[in-house]
Design an enzyme around this catalytic site. Structure first.
Site, short mmCIF file in Angstrom:
data_model
loop_
_atom_site.label_atom_id
_atom_site.label_comp_id
_atom_site.label_asym_id
_atom_site.label_seq_id
_atom_site.Cartn_x
_atom_site.Cartn_y
_atom_site.Cartn_z
N ASP A 1 -2.83 3.83 -3.72
CA ASP A 1 -2.33 3.13 -5.19
C ASP A 1 -3.29 3.47 -6.08
O ASP A 1 -4.48 3.75 -5.81
CB ASP A 1 -2.23 1.60 -4.73
CG ASP A 1 -1.33 0.90 -5.99
OD1 ASP A 1 -0.71 1.76 -6.52
OD2 ASP A 1 -1.19 -0.04 -5.76
N ASP B 1 0.09 3.57 -13.50
CA ASP B 1 1.49 2.74 -13.92
C ASP B 1 1.00 1.66 -14.73
O ASP B 1 -0.34 1.06 -14.45
CB ASP B 1 2.39 2.76 -12.95
CG ASP B 1 2.10 1.62 -11.84
OD1 ASP B 1 0.83 1.92 -11.43
OD2 ASP B 1 2.80 1.30 -11.14
N CYS C 1 3.51 -18.02 20.52
CA CYS C 1 3.73 -16.55 20.05
C CYS C 1 3.29 -16.05 21.27
O CYS C 1 2.37 -16.50 21.91
CB CYS C 1 2.89 -16.46 18.75
SG CYS C 1 2.78 -14.56 18.53
N CYS D 1 2.13 -12.84 20.99
CA CYS D 1 1.37 -11.40 20.61
C CYS D 1 -0.13 -11.62 21.54
O CYS D 1 -0.32 -12.59 22.01
CB CYS D 1 1.39 -11.61 19.29
SG CYS D 1 -0.32 -12.15 18.74
N CYS E 1 -2.23 -14.40 20.63
CA CYS E 1 -1.89 -15.76 21.02
C CYS E 1 -1.66 -15.99 22.39
O CYS E 1 -1.79 -17.14 22.99
CB CYS E 1 -0.91 -16.16 20.13
SG CYS E 1 -0.85 -15.79 18.52
#
Ligand SMILES: [Zn+2]
Length: 546
Positions: free
Chosen positions: A85, A120, A272, A274, A277
């Site tokens: 960016d 930008d 969870c 994952c 976890c």
């Protein structure tokens, strides 16, 4: 450099090819901080992320020499595609930065970015129109100018679309893309909108930009944030997005889930599965040092984000992306409002949706919100614009059938067709049967097996909703204005009583006595009566067919 492999709603699965490898889209590019990165890049990669994004402006300000010597891939330890960016976000945050468009272009070329963004001036969500316009003009100027500073041909260049909440500016900014040599269009400034849950405004911005940008262009969305909005933005046609949410939330002890965020202090059990976890308990997580805790939560957040991306890709393949969007929209009332606002973009969605789509199951129709789905809009468009009734038909029988699909295999339909044959003998083609329906309006018998007119499940309760009754009524009326029959018979059905009531009222105004209300008991008599009338009054009909 961009190939689209599969589509659903306006969302697509594709592949963006870069010098450092391909990115499967839709893709989330996690933000990697070049100064302080709690989660190692290798871990991010192992979770399944094929590409990352970092900030060229911060690199230039803080690690310029190192970046120039080693290049961005070696510096970050990531060999896959890296997007950089430009520092526009820092302008949004701090008002000003001390580099020129030329500095940023040359620096990104030298460090070997795969996907680079020109400098930008983001519009955010708070600027006056005048200031927003100024920034759009400045960004376009920077985009024109930056092309002259490019010397490498093996990078992809990103054109930032600005304009914020001013849709005419978004549209203007997007229109310039076609004039300039850029590979990817990136919709700027959504972060303030996301932070304030301005999801309907975000939908407006994305749809406005997408309506102007070429359909084959990959679309990036800067700072997409939370996974609960991923299905919606993908369904609108966004291909890639970046986010630092995984770490920003973690620093605040907040765990991300597909349908929202929960503070660790409010969690007793980690619901969870994952890899983070499953190895620890909430209690253990709470007792870690701040650094360790942050890292664990950030990795959990990345797993959840990745799971949602895979789920979205599966939904596109299976043709149930819309259902996923509807499910996620229930995560927050503002997200639901954003989904509901899609009703004004029905033709946009229908235009971008694939015409023929292989699906693993029928589509689900719940309530008024489902009316915006492309299949419903496409049916209405094709029915009212392309379809004409069978040539010789003079009597239309409208029947509502709830059970059994395809409708033409239902017991009621077969009974009806037998009655028609019994009364009209060899001239049963004088009678055309169509099904009235809350979501489809009208389904002519001969197309009732076409997808998705027999491949759907719907909520029966929806038949009573005002918005749906009016939708059905509008299509039926427009159909009859376009296709004229000598007589219309409406077989009243209790399942669709509201629709019948409304349609009959309108049809009586339109056709007077030529609209006949009946039920199954008197249908035979009505058919015999009409057969007599048609043979008596229509010479053409009698000579040719009776
Ligand atoms: Zn987890």
């Amino acid at each position: 450099m961009f190939q689209i492999r599969n589509k659903d709603v306006a969302g697509r699965i594709g592949e963006i090819r870069t010098r450092s490898g391909s990115i499967r889209t839709p893709a989330l590019l996690p933000v990697v901080n070049p100064i302080k990165q709690e989660v190692e890049v290798d871990v991010i990669k192992s979770i399944g992320f094929e590409s990352i994004i970092t900030n060229a402006y911060i690199l230039k300000k803080r690690r310029e020499r190192e970046a120039l010597e080693r290049g961005v891939h070696r510096l970050l330890g990531f060999q896959g595609p890296i997007m950089t960016d430009s520092g526009g976000y820092q302008i949004l945050e701090y008002g000003k930065i001390d580099v020129t468009p030329r500095d940023i272009v040359e620096f990104q070329e030298k460090i070997g970015s795969d996907i680079a963004v020109i400098l930008d001036l983001p519009t955010g969500a708070d600027l006056s129109r005048e200031e927003a316009e100024k920034r759009v003009v400045e960004t376009i100027k920077s985009a024109r100018e930056s092309i002259n500073y490019r010397s490498r041909s093996d990078m992809l260049w990103v054109y930032p679309v600005q304009g914020g909440v001013f849709l005419d500016l978004v549209s203007y900014s997007s229109s310039i893309f076609r004039e300039l040599d850029y590979d990817i269009a990136a919709i700027g400034s959504p972060t303030p909108m996301m932070e304030r849950y301005m999801f309907p405004a975000l939908v407006d911005v994305i749809v406005t930009a997408k309506s102007v940008l070429p359909p084959s262009t990959p679309i990036h969305l800067f700072g997409a944030g939370h996974p609960m909005i991923f299905p919606l933005i993908v369904a609108l046609g966004v291909d890639t997005f970046d986010s630092a949410a995984y770490i920003l939330y973690a620093r605040d002890d907040r765990m991300i889930f597909e349908d929202g965020t929960v503070r660790l202090q409010d969690i007793e059990e980690l619901a969870c599965t994952c890899p983070v976890c499953t190895k620890i308990t909430a209690k253990e997580l709470k007792s870690m040092t701040k650094y360790e805790r942050e890292k664990h939560i950030a990795i959990h957040n990345l797993y959840i984000s990745m799971r949602e991306i895979k789920r979205i890709r599966e939904a596109i393949r299976g043709g149930y992306l819309w259902e996923l969007v509807e499910r996620r929209a229930r995560s927050h009332p503002r997200l639901y409002s954003a989904l509901a606002s899609l009703s004004k973009y029905r033709s946009f969605l229908a235009k971008h949706a694939p015409f023929l789509k292989t699906r693993i199951r029928g589509i689900f129709l719940f309530d008024e919100v489902s009316l915006a789905r492309p299949e419903v809009a496409l049916h209405e468009e094709r029915l009212l614009e392309n379809y004409t009734k069978p040539q010789h038909s003079k009597v239309l029988v409208l029947v509502g059938i709830l059970e059994d699909k395809p409708l033409t295999s239902s017991e009621k339909y077969l009974k009806l067709r037998n009655m028609v044959t019994a009364v009209f003998g060899g001239n049963e083609n004088l009678v055309h049967v169509a099904f009235y329906h809350p979501f489809w309006g009208i389904i002519p018998e001969e197309i009732s097996e076409c997808f998705p007119l027999s491949q759907f499940e719907m909520s029966v309760e929806a038949c009573k909703r005002r918005g749906i009754v009016e939708h059905a009524e509008r299509i039926i009326l427009n159909y009859l204005l376009k296709n004229s029959y000598n007589y219309t018979i409406v077989i009243v059905s209790e399942d669709f009583s509201e629709i019948c009531e409304n349609v009959l009222k309108t049809l009586r105004k339109l056709m007077g006595e030529r609209c006949i209300e009946t039920d199954w008991n008197t249908l035979g008599k009505v058919l015999s009566f009409l057969k007599e009338k048609i043979s008596r009054f229509s010479g053409h009909c009698r000579d040719s067919y009776m």
